[in-house]
Design a protein around this motif. Structure first.
Motif, PDB file in Angstrom:
ATOM      1  N   MET A  65     143.230  17.908  80.305  1.00 52.38           N
ATOM      2  CA  MET A  65     143.161  17.252  81.616  1.00 52.38           C
ATOM      3  C   MET A  65     141.824  17.552  82.288  1.00 52.38           C
ATOM      4  O   MET A  65     141.251  16.696  82.971  1.00 52.38           O
ATOM      5  N   LYS A  66     141.307  18.771  82.041  1.00 54.93           N
ATOM      6  CA  LYS A  66     139.983  19.103  82.571  1.00 54.93           C
ATOM      7  C   LYS A  66     138.909  18.263  81.873  1.00 54.93           C
ATOM      8  O   LYS A  66     137.980  17.774  82.503  1.00 54.93           O
ATOM      9  N   HIS A  67     139.093  18.106  80.562  1.00 52.80           N
ATOM     10  CA  HIS A  67     138.096  17.400  79.763  1.00 52.80           C
ATOM     11  C   HIS A  67     137.944  15.950  80.223  1.00 52.80           C
ATOM     12  O   HIS A  67     136.812  15.426  80.286  1.00 52.80           O
ATOM     13  N   TYR A  68     139.067  15.288  80.552  1.00 55.97           N
ATOM     14  CA  TYR A  68     139.018  13.885  80.962  1.00 55.97           C
ATOM     15  C   TYR A  68     138.962  13.715  82.477  1.00 55.97           C
ATOM     16  O   TYR A  68     139.042  12.609  82.989  1.00 55.97           O
ATOM     17  N   GLY A  69     138.864  14.826  83.191  1.00 54.60           N
ATOM     18  CA  GLY A  69     138.717  14.751  84.645  1.00 54.60           C
ATOM     19  C   GLY A  69     139.947  14.245  85.370  1.00 54.60           C
ATOM     20  O   GLY A  69     139.822  13.587  86.411  1.00 54.60           O
ATOM     21  N   ILE A  70     141.139  14.532  84.819  1.00 50.21           N
ATOM     22  CA  ILE A  70     142.391  14.101  85.462  1.00 50.21           C
ATOM     23  C   ILE A  70     142.747  15.117  86.547  1.00 50.21           C
ATOM     24  O   ILE A  70     143.031  16.279  86.251  1.00 50.21           O
ATOM     25  N   LYS A  71     142.733  14.687  87.783  1.00 51.52           N
ATOM     26  CA  LYS A  71     143.017  15.587  88.897  1.00 51.52           C
ATOM     27  C   LYS A  71     144.525  15.700  89.145  1.00 51.52           C
ATOM     28  O   LYS A  71     145.235  14.706  89.114  1.00 51.52           O
ATOM     29  N   VAL A  72     144.965  16.917  89.376  1.00 49.82           N
ATOM     30  CA  VAL A  72     146.374  17.171  89.671  1.00 49.82           C
ATOM     31  C   VAL A  72     146.547  17.226  91.187  1.00 49.82           C
ATOM     32  O   VAL A  72     146.113  18.166  91.836  1.00 49.82           O
TER      33      VAL A  72
END
Length: 284
Positions: free
Chosen positions: A1-8
Motif C-alpha cells: 500500500m505504501k508502494h502504490y501510494g494508497i492512503k488509509v
C-alpha cells in the motif's frame, strides 16, 4: 500500500465465524492459544463449536487480521482492536485527524468510546435499536418526517440512491456524538419483507406456546398468575409484532370414583386455566 501510494483514511472492521467439526484437546492455560468453543454463530450453526476471524480492511484491502476464540464477543473484540489500531496507523503513516474507524453496532459502547478518545481515533458506527438515544432520535425523525432533508448518493455501480435524513448533536455517557437518522426508499421493500418474515416467525412461536398452554391446568389462581409472569419475562419478552392478552378462567373437575353419599362432601374441585390470544399490531 505504501508502494502504490494508497492512503488509509478509514478502516472497516468486522468478524466472521467458521464451524469446526470433531474433538479438539488443548493444554489448559497455554499462552497465546485460542478456544474452539460455542458462541454466536454467523453460520447459523449454534450446535457446533467454532473459531472466529476478525478482519480490518482499508479500501477493500485487508490490513489487519486475527484468529479469535469461538466465544469472543464482538464488543470486546472492537475494544481490543482499538488498542491495536495505534500500531496500524503508525505502520501506514496515517493522519489521525482524517482517519475513521468503522464497525457495526457492536462498536457502540461506553468502553469503546473511552478507548477511542484515549487514542485520538474517530469512530463511525450504527446505534443499536435498544439504545434509548436511538429510540428518541427515530421518534423525532418520524414526528418531523415531512421536513427531513433530502440527499442523492451515487453508488460505485452508478446507481442513484435517495435518502431523507435528520442530523443532531448529543452525547452518550459524556462522549459527544454527531448523529444522523435516515430513511431510504430503496430499502423500504427489503425492510418490509424482513419484518413480514419476523412477524410470521413470531406468530408460529405464539401458536406453539398457546397450544401447549391450553393442554394444562393449575390447582390455584396464584400458580396460573405465576406462569403468566414467567411467560412474559421469558418466552414472550421479545414479542414486538403482536398484542398479547391473557385470560384466567375456572372450570370444575369431578373427583374420580363413585359419587359420595355424604351431602356435605363436594363432588367436584375447581381448576384454573390460563390462555392468551394474540393479534398483529401495526408497526410505524
Amino acid at each position: 500500500m505504501k508502494h502504490y501510494g494508497i492512503k488509509v483514511k478509514t478502516l472497516n472492521f468486522d468478524t466472521t465465524s467458521k464451524v469446526m467439526w470433531g474433538l479438539y484437546e488443548t493444554t489448559e492455560g497455554t499462552e497465546g492459544s485460542i478456544s474452539i468453543d460455542f458462541g454466536h454463530s454467523k453460520n447459523k450453526r449454534s450446535d457446533k463449536k467454532q473459531i472466529k476471524f476478525g478482519i480490518g480492511c482499508a479500501k477493500g484491502l485487508p490490513v489487519d487480521a486475527q484468529v479469535l476464540s469461538g466465544n469472543k464477543d464482538d464488543k470486546t473484540y472492537n475494544n481490543d482492536v482499538l488498542e491495536r489500531v495505534d500500531d496500524i496507523l503508525d505502520l501506514y503513516e496515517v493522519d489521525r485527524s482524517e482517519f475513521y474507524y468503522i464497525a457495526d453496532s457492536a462498536l457502540f459502547s461506553k468502553d469503546n468510546f473511552k478507548a477511542a478518545k484515549e487514542h485520538e481515533i474517530h469512530l463511525i458506527t450504527r446505534m443499536a435499536d435498544n439504545v434509548t438515544l436511538c429510540k428518541v432520535l427515530m421518534t423525532q425523525a418520524l414526528e418531523s418526517f415531512d421536513t427531513l432533508e433530502e440527499i442523492t448518493h451515487t453508488t460505485a455501480k452508478g446507481q442513484q440512491r435517495h435518502y431523507l435524513f435528520m442530523e443532531k448533536e448529543d452525547d452518550y455517557h459524556g462522549y459527544p456524538l454527531k448523529l444522523v437518522c435516515y430513511h431510504s426508499d430503496s430499502l423500504q421493500e427489503q425492510k418490509r419483507k424482513t419484518m413480514e418474515k419476523a412477524a410470521d416467525k413470531e406468530q408460529q412461536l405464539l401458536k406453539k406456546l398457546s397450544s401447549k398452554l391450553t393442554k394444562g391446568t393449575f390447582a390455584c389462581l396464584k400458580d396460573a398468575q405465576r406462569e403468566q409472569d414467567k411467560l412474559l419475562e421469558q418466552d414472550l419478552k421479545k414479542i414486538v409484532y403482536h398484542q398479547i392478552d391473557f385470560t384466567i378462567t375456572t372450570q370444575e373437575k369431578r373427583k374420580p370414583g363413585r359419587p359420595s353419599r355424604k351431602p356435605d362432601q363436594k363432588p367436584v374441585s375447581i381448576e384454573y386455566k390460563l390462555n392468551f390470544t394474540f393479534t398483529p399490531v401495526q408497526k410505524p
